[in-house]
Design a protein around this motif. Structure first.
Motif, PDB file in Angstrom:
ATOM      1  N   GLU A 180      -0.328   8.368   4.688  1.00 52.14           N
ATOM      2  CA  GLU A 180      -1.388   7.334   4.870  1.00 52.14           C
ATOM      3  C   GLU A 180      -0.989   6.512   6.111  1.00 52.14           C
ATOM      4  OE1 GLU A 180      -1.331   5.388   1.248  1.00 52.14           O
ATOM      5  OE2 GLU A 180      -1.833   7.356   0.025  1.00 52.14           O
ATOM      6  N   PRO A 181      -2.036   5.851   6.719  1.00 51.34           N
ATOM      7  CA  PRO A 181      -1.824   5.042   7.847  1.00 51.34           C
ATOM      8  C   PRO A 181      -0.759   4.082   7.764  1.00 51.34           C
ATOM      9  CG  PRO A 181      -4.114   4.921   7.412  1.00 51.34           C
ATOM     10  CD  PRO A 181      -3.505   5.533   6.166  1.00 51.34           C
ATOM     11  N   GLN A 182      -0.579   3.245   6.709  1.00 44.36           N
ATOM     12  CA  GLN A 182       0.467   2.201   6.677  1.00 44.36           C
ATOM     13  C   GLN A 182       1.632   2.836   6.470  1.00 44.36           C
ATOM     14  OE1 GLN A 182      -1.367   3.049   4.042  1.00 44.36           O
ATOM     15  NE2 GLN A 182       0.065   3.170   2.554  1.00 44.36           N
ATOM     16  N   ALA A 183       1.860   3.960   5.746  1.00 41.37           N
ATOM     17  CA  ALA A 183       3.176   4.488   5.254  1.00 41.37           C
ATOM     18  C   ALA A 183       3.954   5.412   6.255  1.00 41.37           C
ATOM     19  CB  ALA A 183       3.037   5.037   3.974  1.00 41.37           C
ATOM     20  N   GLY A 184       3.074   6.179   6.911  1.00 39.03           N
ATOM     21  CA  GLY A 184       3.824   7.160   7.902  1.00 39.03           C
ATOM     22  C   GLY A 184       4.550   8.087   7.162  1.00 39.03           C
ATOM     23  N   SER A 185       5.840   8.252   7.401  1.00 34.85           N
ATOM     24  CA  SER A 185       6.875   9.174   6.725  1.00 34.85           C
ATOM     25  C   SER A 185       7.216   8.364   5.397  1.00 34.85           C
ATOM     26  CB  SER A 185       7.957   9.391   7.579  1.00 34.85           C
ATOM     27  OG  SER A 185       7.541   9.888   8.932  1.00 34.85           O
ATOM     28  N   TYR A 210      -3.873  11.982   9.907  1.00 35.78           N
ATOM     29  CA  TYR A 210      -3.274  13.160  10.320  1.00 35.78           C
ATOM     30  C   TYR A 210      -3.416  14.286   9.498  1.00 35.78           C
ATOM     31  CZ  TYR A 210      -1.118   9.613  13.130  1.00 35.78           C
ATOM     32  OH  TYR A 210      -0.981   8.609  14.142  1.00 35.78           O
TER      33      TYR A 210
ATOM     34  N   ARG B 337       5.550  -2.057  14.414  1.00 36.71           N
ATOM     35  CA  ARG B 337       5.354  -0.889  13.524  1.00 36.71           C
ATOM     36  C   ARG B 337       6.227  -1.095  12.130  1.00 36.71           C
ATOM     37  NH1 ARG B 337       1.660   2.579  10.801  1.00 36.71           N
ATOM     38  NH2 ARG B 337       2.889   4.226   9.855  1.00 36.71           N
ATOM     39  N   ARG B 338       5.974  -1.411  11.056  1.00 38.20           N
ATOM     40  CA  ARG B 338       6.763  -1.452  10.054  1.00 38.20           C
ATOM     41  C   ARG B 338       6.659  -0.314   9.025  1.00 38.20           C
ATOM     42  NH1 ARG B 338       8.096  -6.781  10.172  1.00 38.20           N
ATOM     43  NH2 ARG B 338       9.230  -6.647   8.247  1.00 38.20           N
ATOM     44  N   GLN B 339       7.754   0.287   8.930  1.00 38.18           N
ATOM     45  CA  GLN B 339       7.916   1.556   8.028  1.00 38.18           C
ATOM     46  C   GLN B 339       9.263   1.833   7.434  1.00 38.18           C
ATOM     47  OE1 GLN B 339       5.974   4.829   9.795  1.00 38.18           O
ATOM     48  NE2 GLN B 339       7.499   6.311   9.025  1.00 38.18           N
ATOM     49  N   GLY B 340       9.283   2.250   6.111  1.00 34.29           N
ATOM     50  CA  GLY B 340      10.511   2.419   5.376  1.00 34.29           C
ATOM     51  C   GLY B 340      11.686   1.623   5.178  1.00 34.29           C
TER      52      GLY B 340
END
Lengths: 614, 614
Positions: A180-185, A210, B337-340
């Motif tokens: 999802e766009p905000q979550a990525g991996s 993606y 970018r914020r992630q994880g």
């Protein structure tokens, strides 16, 4: 090898239509591995080396005739969104249909399901040709296979009948809709929701990005496997469920009927792999979006990981195939192109030599050979582990194969996807200025291959998976199994050269074992952050050791081949194997000395770097 | 740094319009180098740090306003050949005109010639902004400058009046037309001919390929500098002459008149640098093609090498600028970018962190910083050597600077062009899936930069130049000068950290010296082929040592800065410099251990590989 220039449909010049080296494939299957022994197992009892060869011949032929010719043109004319439809070159559908009709989607399945009961080892070999010929077009059937395998394992019998059967026949295609766009991996942060209804289906709402193959007109229906949270589910990865979300709902006869609420939000324009549509999808934004729960609620992560693990092996193998093809292209070019003279030849009237005669060009070719044939051996070894995990005679053997495969999955994904693009980079360099133009095929290999260190979990994530999880799984059982397997090949080394390499590998392995203990201690005692900070270095170390082991296995097999017939037709092939092994042991394996130092010291240079210092 | 999203004219998303880090540039100019001391020289007496800054401000502004905005769109809409003309985006001409009008083409020239008498150091700094903003558009004025410099040095006064003046004003553009399809990098095999006529000009006949800027409508005339053989000239490189071959012959008033026989045979479609036309040109195939001899017959190689050496420095610096820009993009993305979450944070309801907080992302950013700021320092050092070779107070100093620059030219070309693309590769990886799309700017950096290891002599050729020629030039005088210069910086190291790094560098240097002697002996005694076979490894060793030296110089300067004001506004900047230096000394320099082994053993793995073994 057929020489002469074969322009493809787009005028890109390449000299032969070589996809993978068939002699090398046979070597991997029957000399480095003992693939024939699979035929002793009940599941493969009707097979033989001859039936395997026949299937591989078919793959080679279809890849060459249906996939390779539009590889370049589909890169240049990427899919477009027009009049509410995604259109693309018609050759893509023809190729996909040929793949399905030849039975490759169901190749590994039971005879009753219309399958061929082929071993994974042989299926992998076949898929190598498609991936080398045209990774973008191969993407559609490969994604379908991956989704089909999940439905086969975890879907209800109704789901199998409704979705699996048409997928195996190639009428429906499949996708994996996770990101999802905000979550990525970060799967813990998925937000797509699933609301139960009284009719049994769920209503899906959310956005995914993606998603390869998420929209096109290649098939009658697209079966998206979507991760979502049932309302009220626990936070994080423990609250994720998996749903079948088709583009068209099925009517009473099981045919695609009403449009389901899956909308194309946009096509993503990539650097490479341009023939595969990459989509942003929205679910339930305008229309109701029906989803059908796969298996149990909140177990989606487990199901996804079956698919994801297969996909990761596929990524590593794809990177190998593209790297391998670039190597073969540059090899042909280096044999054909005449330029310059030896340094000691000062006579400008002498004939220019083929550039393969320049030592530095041979270095670039030998590096590619050593990396890609090493990666190829690793991927084929992984495929064999998949076979053993399903069909090895005893449960203990199957368990051990599963353990080993789990441990090696991040390595098989990451190492080839680092060295495949690097090989393609050298292929461009061998071509020189010509390699930088779109009139020669290696630049596309390089662009296509650049996706592989990113998708299905970046290589940074693979590194965390290896050092943070896999190495310690089952109290280190898997790593002991791996060390045992390597040990057997060390002992099998014969002749001065192989024994010397075995000695180098054994030394490195011992040091890696010590470093692993140091890191394990730190992970248990101190903050895990510092011990995990150099996980990428650990993955590189592990990868280099694994590939060195693959080269020792190949060198052992080549030595045996040369001993059988020192002057036979295959002697040059075997000598090439030994020289590529020597390259790996002289030029590559020793580079891990530095990795060992960084890991042993738990070097904190990157860990301590601060945002405001950049 | 300005934050927030600035879509450019093509919608490619980047967050600020940072091209190069201005604080770092000032550090390179005034702390690592002592650029102000140039103002003590007569030629630069009217300059000061303030005038330098004003010129750099102008470069920064024009690059930002006129070059950067069409970088992406000119990549997507590359030049086309239509109706007998090459058309391209109009912004290219506007930008080129702005560059010329601001006086940059003639920036280094005498005031009388309309120049600004700027030092090379400052001109290089300025050009860095243009190269970072838009390497394709920058190509046109840069090629013009390179050709103009040759005419200034070797052209007759008539040629200077006819061609140099309009080139400096930006009315005429220039090219370097060296490469021929059959010869590639092998200048000895050039076949283009020049036949003298009674009118003084020569008739040129032949074909050239990969000529950047060889056809377009950007200027009133295109001045090609063409290498050709006068009939009866000696074979090989000793029979090459240089000619001015304009697209239009000049009329009596010096204006472009009749069309000369230079024809566009085709546009070459490249992987990157797509905004710069790359052409195949034919000379004298349909119409008479007039060429005007530059300097003396058969001396073309010498003249070409002045241009080529400048071009090689420019390639290294271009690779640095593109690598640097990709680094800055990925740094901004990693902050935004914020992630994880951190590995120890198991709470899925906590806020995701900016990805720069992940150690592996910091590793990828720090590697880029360490490579690119190291390369930047190296290129600026090279620019200073150029200044010193022209304007240092004594002839001995000028001689020494020329020697050093000659020696370092292959390193300045090759090292940044290896590590620039590698930095761009990491920039893509920091972005993850987004980096692989054409909606973010780093993929173009990566494609553009891939040309740099190839053009103006592949890095393999640079390696042969270094190990086969430069190291031994003047009986090793240059290398002694280099060792001396490094020694002075080793001795200047203060504080435990810098002294430790100085010790590592000193040790490596000593070993490199020994290996150089071993190779020198072998070159003299045995066949040179074997000693030269691993020239690329030697170039890598040499490059790593040189860049480590640049890092020691920067660390010395940063330590001094921190000592002056440990808690000042610049403290974070200096700490970042020290951390990047540490990265180079811990993670990079030790990797040469393996290079030393291969060179010391004269490892013959690649040398002995045979065609038939592949």
């Amino acid at each position: 090898m057929v020489m002469g220039t074969f322009p493809n449909s787009d005028g890109v010049r390449f000299m032969s239509d070589t996809l993978l080296n068939r002699r090398d494939l046979d070597f991997q299957l029957y000399e480095a591995l003992d693939t024939e022994s699979l035929c002793e197992r009940e599941r493969f009892a009707e097979h033989s080396r001859e039936t395997f060869s026949a299937v591989i011949d078919t793959a080679d032929r279809i890849a060459r005739e249906q996939f390779a010719p539009h590889n370049s043109v589909a890169d240049k004319e990427e899919p477009r969104f027009e009049d509410g439809k995604v259109t693309m070159r018609p050759e893509v559908k023809t190729a996909m249909d040929a793949y399905a009709e030849a039975g490759f989607i169901a190749g590994r399945y039971d005879y009753e399901l219309g399958g061929m009961q082929l071993p994974e080892t042989v299926m992998t070999a076949c898929n190598g040709f498609f991936m080398a010929a045209n990774p973008s077009t191969a993407g559609y059937p490969f994604l379908t296979t991956a989704a089909a395998n999940v439905i086969r394992t975890f879907g209800s019998s109704e789901q199998q009948q409704q979705f699996l059967e048409p997928m195996l026949a190639g009428r429906f295609t499949g996708t994996m809709a996770l990101t999802e766009p905000q979550a990525g991996s970060s799967l813990a942060d998925l937000r797509t929701t699933a609301t139960p209804t009284d009719e049994g289906h769920y209503l899906i709402k959310g956005a995914k990005i993606y998603i390869s193959g998420g929209e096109h007109e290649l098939s009658d229906n697209i079966v998206n496997l979507v991760l979502a949270r049932i309302r009220g589910a626990p936070a994080g990865v423990k609250g994720i469920s998996m749903f079948i979300v088709p583009k068209y709902r099925l009517d009473a006869e099981g045919n695609p009927g009403e449009r389901n609420g899956v909308e194309l939000a946009g096509l993503i324009h990539k650097l490479g792999y341009r023939g595969t549509t990459s989509t942003a999808l929205s679910f339930g934004s305008d229309n109701e979006c029906h989803g059908y729960l796969v298996g149990e609620p909140h177990e989606g992560l487990k199901y996804m990981f079956q698919m994801m693990n297969e996909a990761r092996l596929g990524v590593g193998f794809g990177a190998t195939a593209i790297g391998y093809r670039g190597y073969l292209h540059s090899l042909e070019y280096a044999r054909d192109r005449r330029q310059g003279r030896h340094p000691s030849d000062k006579d400008p009237s002498s004939e220019p030599i083929a550039i393969i005669e320049h030592a530095d060009v041979r270095r670039m070719l030998l590096a590619q050979k050593s990396w890609m044939e090493g990666a190829f051996a690793l991927c084929m070894y992984g495929a064999r582990l998949m076979d053993d995990s399903h069909t090895a005679p005893g449960e203990q053997q199957r368990h051990e194969a599963r353990q080993m495969l789990d441990l090696l999955t991040p390595v098989i994904k990451a190492w080839p996807s680092e060295y495949g693009p690097r090989a393609n980079d050298l292929a461009i360099q061998v071509y020189g200025g010509a390699g930088y133009t779109r009139e020669y095929p290696v630049e596309q290999c390089w662009r296509d291959n650049r996706l592989n260190p990113i998708h299905e979990g970046t290589n940074g994530i693979q590194a965390m998976d290896l050092l943070g999880r896999k190495v310690w799984q089952g109290s280190g059982e898997a790593i002991q199994l791996l060390f045992g397997a390597i040990q057997r090949d060390l002992e099998a080394a014969e002749g001065e050269q192989c024994q010397q390499w075995a000695y180098s590998l054994s030394e490195t392995l011992q040091q890696a074992g010590q470093v692993t203990q140091v890191l394990g201690k730190a992970l248990g005692q101190e903050s895990p952050e510092k011990a995990l900070a150099n996980a990428s270095v650990y993955l590189r170390l592990f990868g280099h050791i694994t590939v060195a082991w693959m080269w020792l296995r190949q060198a052992n097999a080549a030595t045996a081949g040369l001993t059988r017939d020192p002057e036979g037709d295959d002697a040059a092939f075997y000598r090439g194997k030994l020289q590529a092994a020597q390259y790996f042991f002289h030029w590559e394996l020793p580079t891990v000395a530095q990795d060992l130092v960084i890991l042993r010291n738990m070097d904190d240079t990157c860990f301590n770097m601060r945002d405001e210092w950049f």
